[in-house]
Design a protein around this motif. Structure first.
Motif, PDB file in Angstrom:
ATOM      1  N   ARG A 134       0.839  -1.207   0.000  1.00  0.00           N
ATOM      2  CA  ARG A 134       0.000   0.000   0.000  1.00  0.00           C
ATOM      3  C   ARG A 134       0.869   1.250   0.000  1.00  0.00           C
ATOM      4  O   ARG A 134       0.526   2.257  -0.600  1.00  0.00           O
ATOM      5  CB  ARG A 134      -0.932  -0.020   1.217  1.00  0.00           C
ATOM      6  CG  ARG A 134      -2.122  -0.947   1.034  1.00  0.00           C
ATOM      7  CD  ARG A 134      -3.215  -0.598   2.024  1.00  0.00           C
ATOM      8  NE  ARG A 134      -2.838  -0.984   3.372  1.00  0.00           N
ATOM      9  CZ  ARG A 134      -3.122  -2.161   3.917  1.00  0.00           C
ATOM     10  NH1 ARG A 134      -3.782  -3.072   3.217  1.00  0.00           N
ATOM     11  NH2 ARG A 134      -2.766  -2.445   5.146  1.00  0.00           N
TER      12      ARG A 134
ATOM     13  N   THR B 292       2.107   1.916  -3.458  1.00  0.00           N
ATOM     14  CA  THR B 292       1.102   2.332  -4.425  1.00  0.00           C
ATOM     15  C   THR B 292       0.119   3.322  -3.813  1.00  0.00           C
ATOM     16  O   THR B 292      -1.072   3.247  -4.063  1.00  0.00           O
ATOM     17  CB  THR B 292       0.346   1.098  -4.949  1.00  0.00           C
ATOM     18  OG1 THR B 292      -0.237   0.398  -3.840  1.00  0.00           O
ATOM     19  CG2 THR B 292       1.275   0.162  -5.674  1.00  0.00           C
TER      20      THR B 292
ATOM     21  N   THR C 150      -8.891   3.773  -9.169  1.00  0.00           N
ATOM     22  CA  THR C 150      -8.023   3.477  -8.028  1.00  0.00           C
ATOM     23  C   THR C 150      -8.543   2.268  -7.262  1.00  0.00           C
ATOM     24  O   THR C 150      -7.766   1.374  -6.879  1.00  0.00           O
ATOM     25  CB  THR C 150      -7.939   4.687  -7.083  1.00  0.00           C
ATOM     26  OG1 THR C 150      -7.435   5.822  -7.800  1.00  0.00           O
ATOM     27  CG2 THR C 150      -7.039   4.400  -5.901  1.00  0.00           C
ATOM     28  N   LYS C 151      -9.840   2.213  -7.054  1.00  0.00           N
ATOM     29  CA  LYS C 151     -10.431   1.075  -6.331  1.00  0.00           C
ATOM     30  C   LYS C 151     -10.198  -0.228  -7.092  1.00  0.00           C
ATOM     31  O   LYS C 151      -9.863  -1.255  -6.494  1.00  0.00           O
ATOM     32  CB  LYS C 151     -11.926   1.322  -6.132  1.00  0.00           C
ATOM     33  CG  LYS C 151     -12.617   0.234  -5.320  1.00  0.00           C
ATOM     34  CD  LYS C 151     -14.093   0.538  -5.116  1.00  0.00           C
ATOM     35  CE  LYS C 151     -14.754  -0.575  -4.311  1.00  0.00           C
ATOM     36  NZ  LYS C 151     -16.213  -0.326  -4.116  1.00  0.00           N
TER      37      LYS C 151
ATOM     38  N   GLU D 116      -6.527  -1.241  -6.682  1.00  0.00           N
ATOM     39  CA  GLU D 116      -6.242  -1.717  -5.333  1.00  0.00           C
ATOM     40  C   GLU D 116      -6.811  -3.123  -5.132  1.00  0.00           C
ATOM     41  O   GLU D 116      -6.182  -3.970  -4.491  1.00  0.00           O
ATOM     42  CB  GLU D 116      -6.806  -0.749  -4.295  1.00  0.00           C
ATOM     43  CG  GLU D 116      -6.015   0.552  -4.194  1.00  0.00           C
ATOM     44  CD  GLU D 116      -6.584   1.507  -3.167  1.00  0.00           C
ATOM     45  OE1 GLU D 116      -7.778   1.358  -2.814  1.00  0.00           O
ATOM     46  OE2 GLU D 116      -5.840   2.396  -2.717  1.00  0.00           O
ATOM     47  N   GLU D 117      -7.985  -3.381  -5.680  1.00  0.00           N
ATOM     48  CA  GLU D 117      -8.551  -4.728  -5.597  1.00  0.00           C
ATOM     49  C   GLU D 117      -7.702  -5.721  -6.388  1.00  0.00           C
ATOM     50  O   GLU D 117      -7.480  -6.858  -5.945  1.00  0.00           O
ATOM     51  CB  GLU D 117      -9.992  -4.728  -6.119  1.00  0.00           C
ATOM     52  CG  GLU D 117     -10.983  -4.017  -5.204  1.00  0.00           C
ATOM     53  CD  GLU D 117     -12.378  -3.968  -5.808  1.00  0.00           C
ATOM     54  OE1 GLU D 117     -12.543  -4.405  -6.973  1.00  0.00           O
ATOM     55  OE2 GLU D 117     -13.304  -3.492  -5.112  1.00  0.00           O
TER      56      GLU D 117
END
Length: 780
Positions: A95, A98, A110-111, A114-115
């Protein structure tokens, strides 16, 4: 052999630790990373991995022999500890790598990313293998130790270089960080030797766990559990993948191999004593049989076998340049619960049994075992096996190279280690690169994914040169500016735009003068005989004079309106020389004629964070001047960002098109050489490496590129790449008939395979895909 070893070791006084700090067998640490424990000094070096597992059989043999040469070169008056540390790659670190930018309105994308990273991490081993070599020697004082380690370090550097492995000294902070992380330290390690000395704090206070309990067959470190095992029984034939299989177990662990090389003359004497002893036993046995009138009795198999093995060992020492070595292999692994620890221990022991190796638990010696396996230096347990150099080389610590850079962008999964590939091109000598592959191999998708990652997870500016008009949708959705360059386009870029604030070292007018000379040289290369196919000395002087004149009012503050090509043509007409009027006539088509797209004030935001130059409809008549103006615009932007302290990533799709034009080719070559100083990272996309190697400009660009992303390659290109980069046959399989998104990455001196399988049910995939079927489905 055991008595011989006892003579080589000094008897150490046994001290029962009363505190956690006292259980750490180090007395002093020096600023250069040297540790002292009693009369022993130790120093640690970190070495990089090599692609042993994917190398061809012949290459593996060469690596095996080179590793044997390293072992043969170890000093005989010291012990060497080769350690492989399975370090957990925490989700917090990912995290941190990124962390998305705060602005930009990219919440949906972004979501999704991240997933994606979360899912890939769940599938990966989540383990990084750090590899160290620690040399321990008895010296009288620190000065003598420093001189000794300087010489040993020089020898190790030369020997590891033959394996293409880089070796670096481990300073005091990094060496302490290693123990801090192993003992379960949370957060960033912030120890500073000078500040600690000023406070009177001991360095052990910063690395020691809150508590440590040594039980019969395990250790409790804080709220974690650990266990030390040692290699008790070796097979007669040791495979070279034992260490690889053990460290493939995705648990936090450390495996260490302690090697004590014996001087050949001493080794030969010891072996001769053993041989004499067994031959004496055989003679006595025969005499006893003869006394019993048993003259036909054969020597017992055990005696005969032992004699044969000792003779073979002697031959290895005297005729095959092997060295006798005392080897101790230890392993410590950790777990959250005792039950999990027991299960992991059984799994590790079963891995060893597959190769006929008996890994055993140290009973009532867990403290000594822990102090042996960790790279402090001393050896505290007696679990010695006598091996030759060749046998010791089988415990080879190499597997595959990993790329996990701090602040890196995601490029896929390493199919060998199953770890994430996180590459930060800013850490390379230069950030320039190429993306190579056949049509349909995933070049554009790979470039678009890096663009998206850059937009979401960095503050870098992005410039795209798009000859096929395929980046428009992506750029618009990321909030960027698409600049369409054509004769009929409503987008205009003023060819005379200048960025005074972005150029600190050079005169902006002289830069623009050089640009205009190149522009006229291009316009006149097919002109009449008077021009000789280009710009002459008189013409250069006139162009330079007019450039100064046309910017005078702007730089004197009399106007804030930037001059245009039309103004420059008028200035040429105002000059008394006939040559100036001829130059004005050659410029008329592009200044006041039908192709005056670059003679207007700029009406597009070329200072947007993401700019895409769409040159699909740039006709043949405008192509030369259009490319020059676009590239000049890019140069101004990169220089401006340098002053702001920002990096600029420039992507040039279908880069081979620019090699055909001498002016754009020359610009690109200069950019590939100079942009590193300006914080620029250039990426060229092209299909055939052969085209690049035939072109001197492209060859120079390749030579100045530290980053290569190689997707599925044509047969002829595979041959060229193999010769150019020294890619093995096993590695070539990753770019032979490879699926889209799969291939090889060259990052600095590392070449690793990658697999980037991007989920198709995401908004980002629809933005990045260039397949007609995907676009049709999206439209439907």
């Amino acid at each position: 052999m055991f008595n011989f070893l006892k003579r080589r070791r000094k008897k150490e006084k046994r001290k029962i630790p009363k505190t956690v700090q006292q259980s750490i067998p180090v007395d002093v640490i020096y600023k250069d990373g040297i540790m002292r424990a009693g009369h022993l000094f130790s120093k640690t070096w970190k070495f990089s991995d090599i692609n042993y597992e994917v190398a061809s059989q012949s290459d593996q043999t060469d690596m095996f022999l080179a590793h044997g040469a390293i072992l043969n070169g170890l000093p005989t008056d010291a012990t060497a500890k080769i350690s492989v540390y399975n370090r957990e790659l925490h989700h917090e670190i990912i995290r941190k790598m990124t962390a998305p930018v705060k602005d930009g309105g990219y919440a949906v994308y972004t979501k999704e990313l991240e997933e994606l990273l979360g899912d890939k991490m769940a599938e990966s081993n989540n383990i990084v293998h750090d590899k160290y070599v620690t040399i321990t020697a008895e010296k009288r004082n620190i000065q003598e130790a420093r001189t000794y380690f300087a010489r040993v370090g020089s020898d190790l550097t030369a020997d590891f270089a033959k394996l293409s492995s880089q070796i670096t000294e481990v300073g005091y902070k990094e060496r302490l960080r290693l123990f801090y992380e192993f003992f379960g330290g949370v957060g960033e390690f912030t120890y500073d030797l000078r500040k600690a000395m000023a406070k009177g704090a001991h360095f052990k206070d910063y690395i020691a766990p809150d508590s440590i309990e040594f039980k019969k067959d395990y250790i409790k470190i804080g709220d974690k559990f650990a266990r030390v095992l040692f290699l008790k029984e070796y097979p007669s034939f040791l495979k070279d993948d034992l260490l690889s299989q053990l460290t493939d177990f995705s648990r936090k662990m450390m495996v260490s191999i302690d090697i004590q090389p014996i001087p050949t003359d001493e080794a030969v004497k010891e072996v001769q004593k053993k041989l004499l002893a067994i031959e004496t036993d055989i003679t006595k046995w025969q005499q006893k049989q003869n006394m019993n009138n048993n003259f036909s009795a054969t020597i017992p198999y055990e005696m005969e076998q032992m004699c044969s093995e000792i003779k073979e060992f002697m031959d290895d020492l005297t005729t095959r340049d092997q060295r006798m070595m005392f080897v101790t292999m230890t392993l410590v692994h950790t777990a959250d619960t005792l039950e999990e620890l027991n299960n992991d221990t059984e799994t590790i022991m079963s891995i060893g049994r597959k190769d006929l190796c008996n890994l055993s638990i140290l009973k009532f010696q867990q403290e000594d075992g822990l102090n042996t396996v960790l790279p402090y230096g001393p050896i505290r347990i007696d679990a010695i096996r006598t091996l030759t150099t060749e046998s010791t080389s089988a415990l080879i610590p190499y597997k595959t190279q990993e790329i996990v850079d701090a602040g890196g962008l995601y490029y896929g999964i390493n199919p060998i280690s199953h770890n994430l590939i996180m590459c930060n091109r800013k850490h390379l000598l230069n950030g320039n690169g190429f993306i190579l592959g056949v049509s349909g191999g995933g070049k554009s998708f790979a470039a678009k994914m890096e663009i998206v990652m850059t937009a979401l997870f960095t503050m870098d500016d992005i410039i795209i040169v798009d000859p096929e008009g395929e980046y428009k949708n992506l750029v618009i959705n990321l909030g960027g500016q698409v600049v369409k360059l054509s004769a009929s386009s409503e987008n205009h870029i003023n060819a005379m735009d200048i960025s005074e604030e972005g150029i600190s070292d050079d005169n902006p007018i002289s830069i623009k003068s050089e640009f205009l000379i190149s522009l006229f040289d291009q316009l006149l290369k097919n002109g009449d005989a008077r021009f000789g196919g280009g710009v002459g000395a008189k013409d250069r002087s006139i162009i330079d004079r007019c450039t100064i004149n046309v910017y005078t009012d702007y730089f004197n503050g009399k106007t804030d309106v930037m001059p245009t090509l039309a103004d420059f043509r008028n200035e040429l007409m105002a000059q008394p020389e006939q040559e100036a009027h001829d130059l004005a006539l050659s410029l008329e088509l592009f200044a006041t004629g039908s192709l005056d797209a670059f003679a207007h004030q700029s009406n597009v935001d070329v200072n947007n964070r993401i700019v895409c130059y769409d040159i699909l409809e740039l006709g043949d008549q405008m192509k030369s001047i259009g490319l020059l103006i676009m590239l000049d615009n890019i140069m101004n932007r990169v220089m401006l960002n340098r002053k702001k302290g920002k990096h600029t990533r420039v992507y040039i799709d279908e880069a081979h098109l620019f090699f055909k034009n001498p002016y754009s080719a020359e610009f690109l070559l200069k950019a590939w050489k100079r942009f590193r100083k300006y914080g620029g990272l250039l990426t060229g996309l092209t299909q055939n490496i052969e085209d690049c190697l035939r072109n001197d400009t492209a060859r120079g660009m390749l030579a100045n590129s530290e980053f290569l992303l190689m997707l599925n390659q044509a047969p002829s290109d595979r041959i060229e790449l193999s010769q150019l980069l020294g890619i093995s046959a096993a590695q070539m399989s990753y770019i032979t008939n490879a699926p889209a998104g799969h291939g090889l990455m060259k990052v600095g001196g590392s070449i690793v395979p990658f697999a980037n399988d991007f989920p198709t049910d995401t908004q980002l995939y629809k933005l990045m895909s260039t397949r007609l079927s995907d676009n049709a489905m999206d439209a439907a």
